[in-house]
Design an enzyme around this catalytic site. Structure first.
Site, short mmCIF file in Angstrom:
data_model
loop_
_atom_site.label_atom_id
_atom_site.label_comp_id
_atom_site.label_asym_id
_atom_site.label_seq_id
_atom_site.Cartn_x
_atom_site.Cartn_y
_atom_site.Cartn_z
N HIS A 75 0.84 -1.21 0.00
CA HIS A 75 0.00 0.00 0.00
C HIS A 75 0.87 1.26 0.00
CE1 HIS A 75 -3.60 2.35 1.61
NE2 HIS A 75 -2.59 3.19 1.79
N GLU A 76 1.87 1.28 0.90
CA GLU A 76 2.71 2.47 1.01
C GLU A 76 3.67 2.60 -0.17
OE1 GLU A 76 1.66 4.59 2.93
OE2 GLU A 76 0.47 3.33 4.26
N HIS A 79 2.07 4.27 -3.10
CA HIS A 79 2.05 5.73 -3.05
C HIS A 79 3.33 6.32 -3.66
CE1 HIS A 79 -1.66 6.36 -0.89
NE2 HIS A 79 -1.28 5.55 0.09
#
Length: 170
Positions: A75-76, A79
């Protein structure tokens, strides 16, 4: 409780794996980010785009290593990849969703489902129709008389549920 060094290394390795997947998918090279374990509170992880840095919550990591490695880290990383490819866009917009689904094969969920009571206590309040959980910040505002909350369903004010007293046995 602090994660051991092997868990930190597993997160570092997973970050590298995710970047390698993104490189194969996009044909672009991504520098490895700085990975820190200093995130606090309910937040499992965060991506600091301009600093090219990932921050992870060591308390939540210790209790949820599998979830971190399978979902939080990708998820990170997504980004950062989106920032490198498109610049500043909506944090969980279609570009991020595409990276999550197409590159990492994951459902693009915007929030984790980890138990955060260890890092962010909640306080029970009753309205008559249900029990509500307020954060420490909201609870303190009630205690200081700065705010009053009411139930969105029945409209009644929320009243603190006192913890039952433990009786001493003699």
């Amino acid at each position: 409780m602090k994660p051991d060094d092997s868990l930190f290394q597993q997160v570092q390795n997973r970050v590298s794996e995710c970047l390698a997947l993104a490189e194969r998918h996009t044909g672009r090279r991504f520098d490895p980010p700085l990975v820190c374990f200093n995130q606090r509170g309910r937040i499992a992880g965060s991506a600091w785009l301009e600093q090219w840095e990932l921050r992870f919550n060591p308390v939540l990591l210790t209790d949820n290593a599998h979830d971190f490695l399978s979902e939080i880290v990708p998820h990170e990383v997504a980004h950062l990849v989106v920032f490198a490819l498109y610049g500043k866009v909506k944090p969980h917009g279609r570009e991020w969703q595409a990276i999550m689904a197409e590159v990492f094969g994951l459902e693009p969920r915007t929030r984790h489902r980890l138990n955060t009571e260890k890092v962010a206590p909640v306080f029970s309040y009753d309205c008559g129709c249900r029990i509500h959980k307020l954060s420490l910040r909201r609870h303190n505002k009630v205690l200081r008389g700065q705010l009053r909350y009411q139930c969105l369903h029945c409209g009644q004010p929320l009243i603190r549920v006192k913890a039952p007293h433990k009786r001493k046995t003699t």
